[in-house]
Design an enzyme around this catalytic site. Structure first.
Site: not given
Ligand code: GRF
Length: 192
Positions: A14-15, A89-90, A104, A106, A147, A176
């Site tokens: 959950g970063s 999957l949602i 989402n 990716h 995706d 991200e």
């Molecule tokens: C991220 O790389 C995101 O792109 C992918 O899963 C990872 C999640 O990392 N879908 P975090 O849990 O937010 O640290």
């Protein structure tokens, strides 16, 4: 006018979720109201509780139809859903309940390196094996397939031939964190 209400779905660390909690903590238009997870040991639960955001754990069976989850989302008056490292999957019903309101991220430049099995380090290893000179992130709407929803934004980062898959992962995660909340804020604000 009332704030737009956003729920975060996450399965692990959950970063990214944390970046949303921080980014929207004092926002006047947008509020993170809940976290949904399929994993009772996900670190995101503790991260959310530090921001007084409640988490709701639903095991895999509940995600097959999504019925109870949709019910609770409606009860919480959730307007938008952000997937941040959510591993299941949602379900179709949930996509239908939130058309163009589920996002989402990716960790690669779709349509390359996407689809089933392309998650976590698998993605970065594949990017490395293909000797790409750049990677990055794709923020997209969610539909019933992995995706494949409409792309909202892509941000690139460069890769050195000496970068390991782990180093690529680190670079991409940084992109991200810097962009995901910002891009979602722009999309949601447009609807206000
Ligand atoms: C991220 O790389 C995101 O792109 C992918 O899963 C990872 C999640 O990392 N879908 P975090 O849990 O937010 O640290």
């Amino acid at each position: 006018m009332s704030k737009k209400r956003v729920s975060i779905f996450a399965s692990g660390s959950g970063s990214n979720a944390q970046k949303f909690f921080e980014f929207f903590e004092k926002d006047k238009d947008i509020e993170i109201v809940s976290v949904f997870t399929n994993n009772k040991s996900a670190k995101v639960i503790e991260r959310a509780s530090r921001f007084d955001i409640p988490s709701f754990v639903y095991n895999r069976t509940y995600w097959e139809t999504g019925e109870s989850i949709i019910e609770l989302l409606k009860k919480q008056n959730v307007d938008y859903i952000v997937l941040a490292g959510f591993m299941l999957l949602i379900p179709e019903q949930l996509v239908e309940a939130y058309p163009d309101r589920i996002f989402n991220i990716h960790p690669a430049l779709l349509p390359k390196f996407g689809g089933q099995g392309m998650y976590g380090m698998n993605v970065h290893k594949a990017v490395k094996a293909a000797q790409e000179t750049e990677s990055g992130i794709t923020i997209h709407y969610v539909n019933e397939n992995y995706d494949e929803g409409k792309i909202i934004a892509q941000v690139k980062c460069s890769i050195l031939s000496t970068d390991s898959a782990e180093e690529i992962a680190k670079k991409v995660l940084k992109v991200e964190h810097e962009n995901y909340p910002k891009v979602i804020a722009e999309v949601v604000r447009k609807s206000i």
